[in-house]
Design a protein around this motif. Structure first.
Motif, short mmCIF file in Angstrom:
data_model
loop_
_atom_site.label_atom_id
_atom_site.label_comp_id
_atom_site.label_asym_id
_atom_site.label_seq_id
_atom_site.Cartn_x
_atom_site.Cartn_y
_atom_site.Cartn_z
N VAL A 183 1.11 -0.94 -0.49
CA VAL A 183 0.35 -0.48 -0.14
C VAL A 183 1.41 1.24 0.01
N SER A 184 2.42 1.51 -0.09
CA SER A 184 3.10 2.09 -0.39
C SER A 184 2.97 3.65 -1.83
N SER A 185 2.09 3.19 -2.85
CA SER A 185 1.82 4.16 -3.43
C SER A 185 0.03 4.30 -3.96
N GLN A 186 -0.68 4.73 -4.71
CA GLN A 186 -1.90 4.87 -4.81
C GLN A 186 -2.25 3.38 -5.84
N ALA A 187 -1.26 3.24 -7.14
CA ALA A 187 -1.51 2.23 -7.97
C ALA A 187 -1.63 0.82 -6.71
N ASN A 188 -0.56 0.59 -5.55
CA ASN A 188 -0.73 -0.36 -5.44
C ASN A 188 -1.85 -0.51 -4.35
N LEU A 189 -2.45 0.62 -3.73
CA LEU A 189 -3.51 1.12 -2.58
C LEU A 189 -4.83 0.11 -3.44
N THR A 190 -4.94 0.74 -5.19
CA THR A 190 -5.75 0.70 -5.67
C THR A 190 -6.33 -0.95 -6.22
N HIS A 191 -4.37 -1.42 -6.83
CA HIS A 191 -4.92 -3.00 -6.55
C HIS A 191 -5.21 -3.66 -5.45
N VAL A 192 -5.25 -3.42 -4.18
CA VAL A 192 -5.54 -4.13 -2.95
C VAL A 192 -6.65 -3.69 -2.77
N THR A 193 -7.72 -2.67 -2.93
CA THR A 193 -8.71 -2.14 -3.00
C THR A 193 -9.56 -3.02 -3.66
N ILE A 228 -12.48 -6.14 -3.26
CA ILE A 228 -13.73 -6.52 -3.52
C ILE A 228 -13.76 -7.40 -4.16
N CYS A 229 -13.19 -8.81 -4.52
CA CYS A 229 -13.05 -9.25 -5.68
C CYS A 229 -13.17 -10.19 -4.66
N SER A 230 -12.74 -10.39 -3.76
CA SER A 230 -12.59 -10.90 -3.07
C SER A 230 -14.22 -11.46 -1.97
N ALA A 231 -15.28 -9.95 -1.77
CA ALA A 231 -15.94 -9.91 -0.89
C ALA A 231 -16.72 -10.47 -2.05
N LEU A 232 -16.61 -9.80 -2.93
CA LEU A 232 -18.08 -10.63 -4.25
C LEU A 232 -17.97 -12.26 -4.65
N ALA A 233 -16.70 -12.48 -4.14
CA ALA A 233 -17.04 -14.21 -4.41
C ALA A 233 -17.66 -15.02 -3.07
N ALA A 234 -17.14 -14.34 -2.34
CA ALA A 234 -17.63 -14.66 0.01
C ALA A 234 -19.38 -14.27 0.01
N ALA A 235 -19.82 -13.22 -1.11
CA ALA A 235 -20.95 -12.93 -0.72
C ALA A 235 -21.81 -14.20 -1.94
N TYR A 236 -21.37 -14.50 -3.17
CA TYR A 236 -21.33 -15.77 -4.18
C TYR A 236 -21.78 -16.82 -3.19
N ALA A 237 -20.95 -17.29 -2.14
CA ALA A 237 -20.05 -18.75 -1.71
C ALA A 237 -22.49 -18.33 -0.53
N SER A 238 -22.56 -16.95 0.11
CA SER A 238 -23.25 -17.32 1.35
C SER A 238 -24.48 -17.84 0.58
N PHE A 296 -1.40 -1.73 -12.85
CA PHE A 296 -0.72 -2.09 -12.30
C PHE A 296 -1.30 -3.39 -11.36
N PHE A 297 -0.33 -4.28 -11.39
CA PHE A 297 -0.79 -5.53 -9.83
C PHE A 297 0.68 -6.09 -9.59
N SER A 298 0.45 -6.61 -8.72
CA SER A 298 1.36 -7.31 -7.59
C SER A 298 0.88 -8.89 -7.97
N ARG A 299 2.41 -9.74 -8.60
CA ARG A 299 1.88 -11.06 -8.62
C ARG A 299 2.01 -11.82 -7.14
N SER A 300 2.32 -11.84 -6.40
CA SER A 300 2.19 -12.11 -4.90
C SER A 300 0.98 -11.45 -4.22
N MET A 301 0.83 -9.95 -4.44
CA MET A 301 -0.75 -9.53 -3.63
C MET A 301 -2.23 -10.08 -4.52
N PHE A 302 -1.91 -10.76 -6.07
CA PHE A 302 -2.92 -11.28 -6.60
C PHE A 302 -3.28 -12.54 -6.25
N ALA A 303 -1.66 -13.58 -6.01
CA ALA A 303 -1.56 -14.85 -5.32
C ALA A 303 -2.28 -14.91 -4.16
#
Length: 378
Positions: A5-15, A19-29, A63-70
Motif C-alpha cells: 500500500v506504499s503508492s496509489q496504484a498499490n492501494l487501488t490494486h489492494v482495494t 472487492i473481488c474477494s467480497a464478491l466471491a464470499a457473497a456468492y458463496a453465502s 498495475f498489479f503485484s503477482r504475490s498480492m494477486f496470488a
C-alpha cells in the motif's frame, strides 16, 4: 503489507482484490445444494471473478503485484469455503414435499416434511417440492399461490433431487432434458481448450511417461502399452492407449473390468494406477480427437454392447467425447457390473445435461483431490 500500500496504484490494486474477494464470499453465502456441490461452485466462482480481473489487467495494462494477486485468490478461495461450511452448518432450507403432487416418484429427504393436506400453511417453508406432471386441484393451487406470494420457491422434486445428488434419475430422464441450444457450440470451444492444455502439459508429462514405460519394461517386459478398442463420440470405436498395469490376458480369459484388489494388477501397475500415471498416454487420443480431457469414461466394446441392452438411456452419453476424467469418474468408482454402470450413467447424463465450463472446472478440482488422495483406485 506496507510495501503493498506504499503508492496509489498499490492501494487501488489492494482495494480491487478485496472487492473481488467480497464478491466471491457473497456468492458463496447464497449457494444451495449439497456441501460438496456448494464448495465446488464457490471455488469456480472465485476463479471466474479473479479471472475477469486478470483479463482486465491485461487489456487495460493495469498495475498489479503477482504475490498480492496470488495471495488474494488463495485467501478468497479459503474464505468462500469457510462461508459455505459455516452457512451449511447453521442453516438448512425448510423443505415441504406435497405427496399428492409428486406421483410415483421415489424420494428420500430425511430433513423434509411430507404434506398431504392442502389446508396446511406452506408459508413457513423455503422450498415446496411438486411434480410438474401432476394435475393441481383448486385447493392445492390456492395453497401454492399463498406460499409463492410469501416468497416460497416451488420446485420440481426430480430437479431438486438432481441438484442435491449431482446425478439424474434414469426413470425420469427424457431427451428434451438435454441442453435446448444443443452442445455443438461448447464442444468446439472445449476441443480447442483440450488441444491447448495438452500442448501445455505434454513437456511435463513426457518424462513421466518415459520413466514409467522403462519401469514397466524392466519389471514385466513387453508390451509396454495397453491398447484396447473403446467406444467414443457417436458410438464410433477407437483404440485407447494406456501404460500396461496388468499381466497379459490368458488364452480364453473373458474380458472383465478391474475390481478392488484385482490380482491381475502388477506391483508397478498399482503405483501407476494410484497416481493415474497409466492414463497419461491418452493425451495422444485427445490430440487425435478420439477423446477429451473431460467427459464420460469410454467403455470397452463388449461392455458397451452389454450395457446398451440393459440401460435404454445409455447411448446419450455418446453425445460428447469420452474423457480421461469426468463427473462420473470423480463421483463413482469405475463400473465393474451393470449395476455400477447404471449408477455411473446417472452422473454421465448429468454431465451431458449440464455441459458447461463451470462444471468442467469443478471436475478438474475434484480430479486433483481424487489423484492426490488415491480415491477410486482398483
Amino acid at each position: 503489507m506496507d510495501f503493498w500500500v506504499s503508492s496509489q496504484a498499490n492501494l487501488t490494486h489492494v482495494t480491487i482484490n478485496l472487492i473481488c474477494s467480497a464478491l466471491a464470499a457473497a456468492y458463496a453465502s447464497r449457494l444451495r445444494g449439497t456441501l460438496e456441490f456448494k464448495m465446488g461452485q464457490a471455488l469456480t466462482a472465485t476463479v471466474a471473478i479473479f479471472g475477469f480481473y486478470a483479463v482486465a489487467i491485461l487489456i487495460g495494462r493495469l498495475f498489479f503485484s503477482r504475490s498480492m494477486f496470488a495471495f488474494a485468490v488463495v485467501g478468497a478461495a479459503c474464505v468462500s469455503i469457510l462461508v459455505v461450511g459455516l452457512r451449511h452448518r447453521l442453516t438448512r432450507a425448510r423443505v415441504a414435499i406435497i405427496s399428492p403432487l409428486v406421483g410415483e416418484m421415489q424420494f428420500s429427504f430425511p430433513f423434509a416434511r411430507i404434506v398431504s393436506d392442502p389446508s396446511k400453511d406452506l408459508r413457513g417453508f423455503d422450498i415446496v417440492l411438486v411434480s410438474l406432471n401432476e394435475n393441481v386441484s383448486a385447493d392445492w393451487a390456492r395453497a401454492l399461490s399463498r406460499a409463492m406470494l410469501a416468497g416460497c420457491k416451488i420446485r420440481h422434486v426430480g430437479q431438486y433431487m438432481e441438484e442435491l445428488s449431482g446425478a439424474v434419475s434414469l426413470e425420469h430422464f427424457e431427451v428434451e432434458h438435454l441442453p435446448p441450444n444443443g452442445i455443438a457450440s461448447y464442444q468446439l470451444i472445449k476441443r480447442l481448450m483440450d488441444i491447448a492444455m495438452v500442448v501445455f502439459i505434454l513437456p511435463m508429462a513426457l518424462p513421466i511417461i518415459l520413466l514409467s514405460s522403462l519401469a514397466v519394461l524392466l519389471t514385466t517386459g513387453r508390451p509396454i502399452f495397453f491398447l484396447q478398442e473403446r467406444v467414443g463420440l457417436g458410438g464410433v470405436p477407437f483404440r485407447m492407449w494406456k501404460l500396461r498395469t496388468m499381466r497379459p490376458e490368458l488364452k480364453g480369459e473373458t474380458l472383465r473390468a478391474a475390481v478392488v484388489g484385482d490380482s491381475r494388477v502388477t506391483p508397478v501397475g498399482r503405483i501407476l494406477r494410484r497416481f493415474r500415471i497409466d492414463e497419461l498416454p491418452q493425451f495422444w487420443n485427445v490430440l487425435k480427437g478420439d477423446m477429451s480431457l473431460i467427459g464420460p469414461r469410454p467403455e470397452a466394446t463388449p461392455l458397451h454392447i452389454e450395457y446398451l441392452g440393459k440401460l435404454p438411456n445409455y447411448p446419450y452419453r455418446y453425445l460428447v467425447r469420452p474423457g480421461i476424467t469426468g463427473w462420473a469418474q470423480v463421483n463413482s468408482p469405475p463400473s465393474a457390473s451393470a449395476d455400477e454402470a447404471r449408477r455411473k450413467l446417472t452422473y454421465d447424463l448429468f454431465y451431458v445435461k449440464n455441459l458447461s465450463l463451470f462444471l468442467d472446472l469443478q471436475i478438474i478440482a475434484k480430479t486433483f483431490w481424487t489423484v492426490t488422495s488415491g480415491g477410486g483406485v482398483r
